[in-house]
Write a protein that holds these residues in place. Structure first.
Motif, PDB file in Angstrom:
ATOM      1  N   ALA A 288       0.871  -1.133  -0.070  1.00  0.00           N
ATOM      2  CA  ALA A 288      -0.077   0.099   0.010  1.00  0.00           C
ATOM      3  C   ALA A 288       0.870   1.217  -0.112  1.00  0.00           C
ATOM      4  O   ALA A 288       0.319   2.307  -0.591  1.00  0.00           O
ATOM      5  CB  ALA A 288      -0.768   0.105   1.287  1.00  0.00           C
ATOM      6  N   SER A 289       2.175   1.254   0.754  1.00  0.00           N
ATOM      7  CA  SER A 289       2.877   2.399   0.765  1.00  0.00           C
ATOM      8  C   SER A 289       4.000   2.283  -0.147  1.00  0.00           C
ATOM      9  O   SER A 289       4.972   3.183  -0.170  1.00  0.00           O
ATOM     10  CB  SER A 289       3.478   2.522   2.315  1.00  0.00           C
TER      11      SER A 289
ATOM     12  N   TYR B 276      12.126  10.276  15.482  1.00  0.00           N
ATOM     13  CA  TYR B 276      12.373   9.075  15.688  1.00  0.00           C
ATOM     14  C   TYR B 276      11.765   7.984  14.940  1.00  0.00           C
ATOM     15  O   TYR B 276      12.570   6.977  14.628  1.00  0.00           O
ATOM     16  CB  TYR B 276      11.818   8.749  17.178  1.00  0.00           C
ATOM     17  N   TYR B 277      10.662   8.175  14.400  1.00  0.00           N
ATOM     18  CA  TYR B 277      10.004   7.253  13.675  1.00  0.00           C
ATOM     19  C   TYR B 277      10.753   7.056  12.246  1.00  0.00           C
ATOM     20  O   TYR B 277      11.098   5.821  11.718  1.00  0.00           O
ATOM     21  CB  TYR B 277       8.511   7.647  13.331  1.00  0.00           C
TER      22      TYR B 277
ATOM     23  N   ALA C   6      13.565   9.720   1.451  1.00  0.00           N
ATOM     24  CA  ALA C   6      12.388  10.467   0.997  1.00  0.00           C
ATOM     25  C   ALA C   6      11.232   9.369   1.557  1.00  0.00           C
ATOM     26  O   ALA C   6      10.158   9.980   1.886  1.00  0.00           O
ATOM     27  CB  ALA C   6      12.345  10.489  -0.470  1.00  0.00           C
ATOM     28  N   PHE C   7      11.432   8.017   1.695  1.00  0.00           N
ATOM     29  CA  PHE C   7      10.183   7.204   2.131  1.00  0.00           C
ATOM     30  C   PHE C   7       9.458   7.800   3.409  1.00  0.00           C
ATOM     31  O   PHE C   7       8.311   7.533   3.606  1.00  0.00           O
ATOM     32  CB  PHE C   7      10.694   5.826   2.321  1.00  0.00           C
ATOM     33  N   PRO C   8      10.147   7.982   4.509  1.00  0.00           N
ATOM     34  CA  PRO C   8       9.492   8.214   5.768  1.00  0.00           C
ATOM     35  C   PRO C   8       8.379   9.361   5.514  1.00  0.00           C
ATOM     36  O   PRO C   8       7.316   8.957   6.312  1.00  0.00           O
ATOM     37  CB  PRO C   8      10.398   8.553   6.768  1.00  0.00           C
ATOM     38  N   ALA C   9       8.478  10.155   4.785  1.00  0.00           N
ATOM     39  CA  ALA C   9       7.437  11.351   4.771  1.00  0.00           C
ATOM     40  C   ALA C   9       6.247  10.780   3.941  1.00  0.00           C
ATOM     41  O   ALA C   9       5.257  11.256   4.270  1.00  0.00           O
ATOM     42  CB  ALA C   9       8.229  12.559   3.694  1.00  0.00           C
TER      43      ALA C   9
END
Length: 513
Positions: free
Chosen positions: A283-284, A378-379, A411-414
Motif C-alpha cells: 500500500a505504501s 524518531y519514527y 524520502a520514504f518516511p515522509a
C-alpha cells in the motif's frame, strides 16, 4: 551458533543438584587433578550464558519460524501449525538454568575491574531471562529462583509487579557497573565492548518500561519519570549496536535456515508470506517488499514483472490450511526471498535492535512521556535504519531490480508520515516496527506488541482458531508441567492470587490490566 541448552526443568535440576551435594565431597577430593584449573573462568561462563540466550531465542532450522508463525508474518504449508492458529501450550523455565553461572562468573573474575564488568553483565543476563519468562505466564519465581545451593528447592512465586521492579533495579545496576567496568573477552556479540553492553542495557530498559505503559499510575513503578531518566543515558547509536548474532559459512554458525539441506528444502517448499506484513508495504510502495519476498508465480506467468508491486500479495494466515495450500499450488502466493535460504550469512538476527529503540522513543513521544525531539524524527530514523540494514546485507541481485538508494531511503518516511490522533500514530509506529521485525526479534516480540497494543490488527477466524474460545486470541502460555510436578504448592498459590486458580490461556495477567 552452538547447541541448544537441554530443556529440563529448573526445579528438577535444582532438586537433583541439592540432593547430590552432600555425598560428592569425598569423591571430589580424590578425583581433582592438581595440574588443571578446578573452576571455570569468568570469560568461559560469560560465553556459556550468551550462547544459552542466543540459542534459546534464535532457534535453528524450522524451529526458527515459530515466533514468526505466531506473529503472523508467514504461513507454513507443510502442516497445521499450533502457533499459526493460536494454540499456546505449556512453556518451561529452562532459560533460567543458565543463571546459576552468574555467581561463579563474578567470583572467578581475575581483577577487581573485571569483577565490576561481570557483575554488570550478570545483572543484564538476569533481567533479560526473567523478563522473557514473566512475559509468557505472569507471576514467576524471582527472589528465590536458582537458590538450590542454599536449600531452596521449591521457590515461591513473586508477583509480576515485584518481578518487574526487580528487573528495572537490575538494569539500573547493570548501567552503573558497566559505566565503571572494562572491556572483557568471551563475548561474541560486542567483542567485549563494555560501552556497547551499557547501551544495550539501557535500551532494553526502555523496552521493559514501554511494556509497562498501562501502569503509569503506579507510584512504586513511576514509569514515566523512570523512562525519562533512562532515555538520558547512553543508548544504541545505530544498527552496529544491535544485540545480534552474525553468521558465517562455518558448520553450526550459518544463518538459521542454512545449516543443512533438509532445512533449506523446507524453507523453500513451505512458507508463504502473510498479508499482515505484505499489505502495508504494498500500500505504501515500500521497496522492502522486494527484499523479503519472491513474486507470486502466477502473476509473473501472467506478464507482471518481479519489480512490479502488483506482482506481490499476501495470504491470510487465519484461512483454512487447505485454502492456503490451494493458493500456493496455483502460484497465487509469495514465497520468502531466496536470500534467506541461499546465503549462509543472510543477515545478523537481532534480539534488540537500534530501530526498535527509535520506535520506542517515537511511541514515548506520542504518549507524552518525553519531549525535545518530535515523534516523526524518531519514527523516520527507525525506518531508515532498517532500510539501510537491508541494503548493507542484501546483494542487489536479490532485490528484484528495486534496490533502495539513499535518495529513496531518505524520502520514504515522509510518505508514511505520522498523522491524526495519538492512537492512529501509535498504530503507524507499531506497523513500521512490525515490518522491521521480519525474521528479527525472534523472542515473540511481534506477538507481544500485538497483545500490548492491538497492532497490527490480526484476523481471528473461528473456523481455524485453535484457542478456546475460538473468537479470541490467547493472552498467555500455560505454566510448565515440571512446576506442577515439583512445585505444585507454590504454583497453586500463584494461580489463585492471579487467575482465581485457573491456568488458562485467556486470563489477563497483571501487566495487561
Amino acid at each position: 551458533m552452538t547447541k541448544h541448552i537441554s530443556k529440563i526443568s529448573v526445579i528438577a535440576a535444582l532438586v537433583t543438584g541439592f540432593g547430590l551435594s552432600s555425598c560428592t565431597k569425598k569423591f571430589d577430593d580424590i578425583n581433582t587433578n592438581p595440574d588443571k584449573p578446578s573452576q571455570a573462568s569468568s570469560e568461559w561462563l560469560a560465553t556459556n550464558m550468551l550462547t544459552s540466550i542466543t540459542s534459546k531465542d534464535i532457534s535453528q532450522g524450522t524451529g526458527f519460524r515459530q515466533p514468526f508463525s505466531l506473529g503472523k508474518y508467514i504461513s507454513w504449508t507443510e502442516l497445521v501449525s499450533d502457533n499459526q492458529y493460536n494454540k499456546l501450550t505449556r512453556v518451561d523455565f529452562a532459560r533460567l538454568l543458565v543463571l546459576r553461572d552468574v555467581e561463579p562468573m563474578i567470583k572467578n573474575a581475575s581483577t577487581s575491574e573485571l569483577k565490576t564488568t561481570f557483575e554488570g553483565f550478570g545483572h543484564f543476563i538476569r533481567a533479560w531471562q526473567f523478563f522473557l519468562t514473566t512475559m509468557q505466564v505472569g507471576d514467576i519465581p524471582y527472589s528465590q529462583a536458582i537458590q538450590g545451593s542454599t536449600g531452596v528447592i521449591k521457590a515461591k512465586y513473586d508477583t509480576q509487579k515485584d518481578v518487574f521492579i526487580g528487573i528495572l533495579r537490575e538494569l539500573d545496576q547493570a548501567d552503573s557497573l558497566f559505566a565503571k567496568g572494562v572491556n572483557f573477552t568471551g563475548d561474541f556479540i560486542y567483542q567485549g565492548n563494555v560501552d556497547k553492553w551499557r547501551r544495550l542495557a539501557n535500551t532494553f530498559q526502555l523496552h521493559v518500561l514501554m511494556n509497562l505503559y498501562k501502569k503509569t499510575g503506579d507510584a512504586d513503578l513511576d514509569v514515566i519519570n523512570k523512562f525519562k531518566a533512562v532515555a538520558a543515558r547512553p543508548l544504541m547509536r545505530d544498527y552496529s549496536d544491535n544485540f545480534a548474532v552474525t553468521y558465517t559459512a562455518s558448520a553450526g554458525y550459518a544463518y538459521p535456515w542454512s545449516n543443512t539441506p533438509a532445512q533449506i528444502n523446507s524453507f523453500v517448499d513451505y512458507p508463504v508470506m502473510s498479508n499482515s506484513i505484505m499489505d502495508p508495504m504494498i500500500a505504501s510502495q515500500d521497496r522492502r517488499v522486494f527484499y523479503v519476498a519472491e513474486p507470486a508465480p502466477a502473476l509473473i506467468r501472467g506478464g507482471k514483472s518481479a519489480s512490479d508491486f502488483s506482482a506481490y500479495l499476501g495470504i491470510d494466515p487465519a484461512d483454512e490450511m487447505s485454502t492456503i495450500v490451494t493458493r500456493k499450488t496455483a502460484g497465487n502466493s509469495c514465497g520468502v526471498n531466496k536470500r534467506y535460504e541461499q546465503l549462509y550469512n543472510a543477515e545478523p538476527v537481532g534480539l534488540m535492535n537500534y530501530w526498535d529503540l527509535q520506535f520506542i522513543l517515537a511511541e514515548a513521544t506520542v504518549r507524552g512521556w518525553i519531549s525535545g525531539t518530535d515523534a516523526q524524527t524518531y519514527y523516520a530514523n527507525g525506518i531508515k535504519s532498517h532500510m539501510n540494514f537491508y541494503v548493507k546485507y542484501t546483494p542487489a541481485s536479490y532485490a528484484h531490480g528495486m534496490v533502495m538508494d539513499d535518495a529513496y531511503i531518505n524520502a520514504f518516511p515522509a510518505t508514511v508520515a505520522l498523522t491524526g490522533s495519538s492512537e492512529n500514530q501509535i498504530k503507524q509506529i507499531i506497523t513500521q516496527k512490525y515490518i522491521a521485525g521480519f525474521f528479527q526479534n525472534s523472542d515473540f516480540t511481534a506477538w507481544y506488541e500485538n497483545r500490548r497494543t492491538g497492532y497490527p490488527v490480526l484476523t481471528i477466524n473461528p473456523a481455524t482458531n485453535l484457542n478456546t474460545p475460538a473468537n479470541a486470541m490467547p493472552l498467555r502460555w500455560l505454566y510448565p508441567q515440571k512446576e506442577l510436578d515439583y512445585n505444585a504448592e507454590n504454583l497453586s498459590a500463584a494461580l489463585q492470587t492471579q487467575y482465581n486458580g485457573n491456568d488458562d490461556n485467556n486470563v489477563i495477567m497483571w501487566l495487561l490490566k
